[in-house]
Design a protein around this motif. Structure first.
Motif, PDB file in Angstrom:
ATOM      1  N   SER A 207       0.800  -1.288  13.846  1.00 35.57           N
ATOM      2  CA  SER A 207       0.517  -0.936  12.447  1.00 35.57           C
ATOM      3  C   SER A 207      -0.464  -1.900  11.792  1.00 35.57           C
ATOM      4  N   THR A 210      -0.155  -3.623   8.216  1.00 38.62           N
ATOM      5  CA  THR A 210      -0.165  -2.820   6.994  1.00 38.62           C
ATOM      6  C   THR A 210       1.235  -2.474   6.496  1.00 38.62           C
ATOM      7  N   GLU A 436      -9.121  10.153  11.438  1.00 38.90           N
ATOM      8  CA  GLU A 436      -8.792  11.515  11.017  1.00 38.90           C
ATOM      9  C   GLU A 436      -9.404  12.544  11.958  1.00 38.90           C
ATOM     10  N   ILE A 444      -2.813  11.846   9.166  1.00 35.44           N
ATOM     11  CA  ILE A 444      -3.264  10.773   8.276  1.00 35.44           C
ATOM     12  C   ILE A 444      -2.435  10.765   6.998  1.00 35.44           C
ATOM     13  N   GLU A 445      -2.124  11.949   6.479  1.00 41.20           N
ATOM     14  CA  GLU A 445      -1.308  12.012   5.268  1.00 41.20           C
ATOM     15  C   GLU A 445       0.097  11.476   5.529  1.00 41.20           C
ATOM     16  N   MET A 447       0.899   9.154   7.763  1.00 38.01           N
ATOM     17  CA  MET A 447       0.752   7.702   7.800  1.00 38.01           C
ATOM     18  C   MET A 447       0.631   7.140   6.384  1.00 38.01           C
ATOM     19  N   GLY A 448      -0.154   7.820   5.547  1.00 42.11           N
ATOM     20  CA  GLY A 448      -0.306   7.379   4.168  1.00 42.11           C
ATOM     21  C   GLY A 448       1.004   7.410   3.406  1.00 42.11           C
ATOM     22  N   LYS A 451       2.971   4.417   4.448  1.00 43.03           N
ATOM     23  CA  LYS A 451       2.389   3.227   3.813  1.00 43.03           C
ATOM     24  C   LYS A 451       2.783   3.147   2.346  1.00 43.03           C
ATOM     25  N   ASN A 458       0.328  -1.733  -2.141  1.00 43.74           N
ATOM     26  CA  ASN A 458      -0.786  -1.836  -1.199  1.00 43.74           C
ATOM     27  C   ASN A 458      -1.292  -3.278  -1.081  1.00 43.74           C
ATOM     28  N   MET A 465      -7.456   0.925   8.405  1.00 42.93           N
ATOM     29  CA  MET A 465      -7.112   2.281   8.860  1.00 42.93           C
ATOM     30  C   MET A 465      -7.442   3.355   7.825  1.00 42.93           C
ATOM     31  N   LEU A 467      -6.033   4.457   5.135  1.00 38.11           N
ATOM     32  CA  LEU A 467      -4.922   5.371   4.858  1.00 38.11           C
ATOM     33  C   LEU A 467      -4.973   5.815   3.395  1.00 38.11           C
TER      34      LEU A 467
END
Length: 469
Positions: A207, A210, A436, A444-445, A447-448, A451, A458, A465, A467
């Motif tokens: 990761s 992050t 992506e 990706i969403e 992962m976001g 996060k 953040n 990455m 994100l």
């Protein structure tokens, strides 16, 4: 230099956090310009984005305290191991604090009977294996550089031995990490398998700092083999060498390492490491097992290689000769730089299914020739993973633009072959725009969402990455 965007800075928060940290940790908070730049990046072509300060924690509790101070003042934290990552992982695009784990370098417990070890993240792989030598055990993941094991876990490093022993994802049994809230995550126990909930260990491994700051690792160990043999064999083409690799695995030969060097890289290694190898595509292999076993394995490979045009096959069990060969492989980067003195080496990696490796390497070599680049190729070919090292005049904007175009083209080619834009370098900043394309917007969403859920402010390694926030 390649452009890397700065992120908005929380000037007041950073200043306040730095004042509090300096009061608490005194001389272990350093703000010298040279040290801060060294704690941005050291081996990439991305623009240097230094942190505002570097701090050296010595325990999990101190990491907790630092995280809580930084969270209170919304100050970014960028973890730092030894600085060997290649894709801008340790840059600080929003400023903040670099957490250097080099003083957290204790080996906490060796469980020889269970073949595992618990360490702090600043322990390097060479230091660990030196410590383990008398136990008859070793840690097999070898990315070449003497990286910190915390950094290797954060980027899911692998290297030359992954074909037999796997990557960091396969060799971390459990970890402790400080979360952005300041809480300590214990991801698992020391059991060799578990079905207890989400696989948090492998969520943190790879990761890239992050989601959590790793403060302890429990790693699998292997028995030091009774005997080791190394072999070399030359081939008329990269395609022939790759076909020999495929046949080797279909035969079921238990290879410990199998590396491809193209003709240009062999030429560089000959000059740099004082070798006399034929300057054609080369496979460099290693076998682990019993005295009789490693000899038999090498001889069987020699027979397979002969069917694909392999010539000059030799193998040795002598440690001095093996060490010289593998040192030459690990020095391939420095050897390649001598092909164009004064140039900077830009390393990139992709990984494809083994059946597409020859096509991908061949296409890459053709493209490099078309663009006029000097760029040797090396590969962990048992995994379908290879690297190109472009030798670039960093004062020539046209070369930089062409090099960036090649890297993008190669990443897209690998993805089109059902491969990945990075087998082991990680995403960081350098490969963020390809993630992506490889996985699609839904991945990706997700992962976001992870996060945002774990790090809503953040503050952990922002900008990596790419994100969605």
């Amino acid at each position: 230099m390649a452009l890397v965007a700065d992120l908005p800075r929380n000037e007041d928060g950073i200043a306040t956090a730095l004042a509090v940290l300096t009061q608490r940790f005194g001389p272990r908070v350093e703000t010298g310009q040279a040290l801060r730049e060294q704690h941005a990046h050291t081996t990439t072509w991305l623009r240097n984005q230094p942190p505002d300060a570097v701090i050296f924690p010595q325990s999990t509790e101190e990491v907790q305290e630092i995280v809580r101070i930084c969270a209170t003042h919304q100050t970014p934290i960028i973890p730092f191991g030894t600085g060997t990552s290649l894709e801008g992982h340790v840059n600080a695009p929003a400023g903040g604090i670099s957490l250097d784990f080099s003083q957290m370098d204790k080996i906490l417990a060796v469980h020889a009977e269970d073949m595992d070890v618990t360490i702090q993240p600043g322990v390097t792989r060479k230091a660990l294996n030196t410590h383990l030598r008398d136990t008859g055990l070793f840690f097999p993941i070898d990315p070449g550089a003497d990286a910190s094991l915390g950094g290797m876990a954060a980027t899911s490093a692998s290297g030359t031995c992954a074909v037999r022993y796997g990557t960091m994802k396969d060799n971390v049994l459990a970890l402790k990490a400080v979360l952005p809230s300041g809480e300590i995550l214990t991801s698992a126990k020391r059991a060799r398998k578990t079905s207890a909930g989400y696989d948090l260990t492998r969520l943190i491994v790879g990761s890239e700092g992050t989601l959590g700051l790793i403060t302890e690792l429990t790693l699998k160990l292997q028995g030091i083999p009774e005997a080791t043999s190394a072999a070399t064999c030359s081939f008329p083409s990269v395609e022939a060498a790759c076909n020999a690799v495929i046949a080797t695995f279909q035969y079921g030969l238990p290879v410990a390492r199998i590396e491809l060097l193209d003709a240009l890289q062999v030429k560089a290694c000959n000059a740099y490491s004082k070798l006399t190898l034929p300057e054609t595509p080369l496979l460099l292999l290693e076998f682990h097992g019993t005295e009789a076993g490693v000899t038999e394995q090498a001889e069987v490979f020699g027979e397979i290689a002969g069917e694909y045009g392999g010539t000059g096959f030799t193998f040795t069990t002598r440690e001095e000769e093996r060490t010289k060969l593998w040192q030459a492989r690990h020095d391939a980067y420095w050897a390649a730089l001598q092909l164009r003195p004064g140039a900077q080496g830009i390393s990139t990696d992709v990984c494809v299914p083994l059946s597409r490796l020859a096509d991908c390497v061949g296409a890459a070599q053709d493209k490099l020739a078309e663009l006029g680049f000097t760029a040797p190729v090396v590969g962990h070919v048992g995994d379908g993973n290879f690297h190109t090292l472009l030798l670039i005049d960093m004062d020539n904007p046209d070369e930089i633009t062409k090099a960036e175009g090649f890297v993008g083209w190669l990443n897209d080619l690998a993805i089109s072959m059902d491969g990945t834009c990075t087998g082991e370098h990680g995403i960081g900043q350098g490969k963020a725009k390809y993630l992506e394309r490889e996985l699609g917007p839904a991945a990706i969403e997700m992962m976001g969402a992870i996060k945002r859920g774990v790090d809503p402010l953040n503050i952990f390694n922002p900008g990596k990455m790419r994100l969605p926030g």
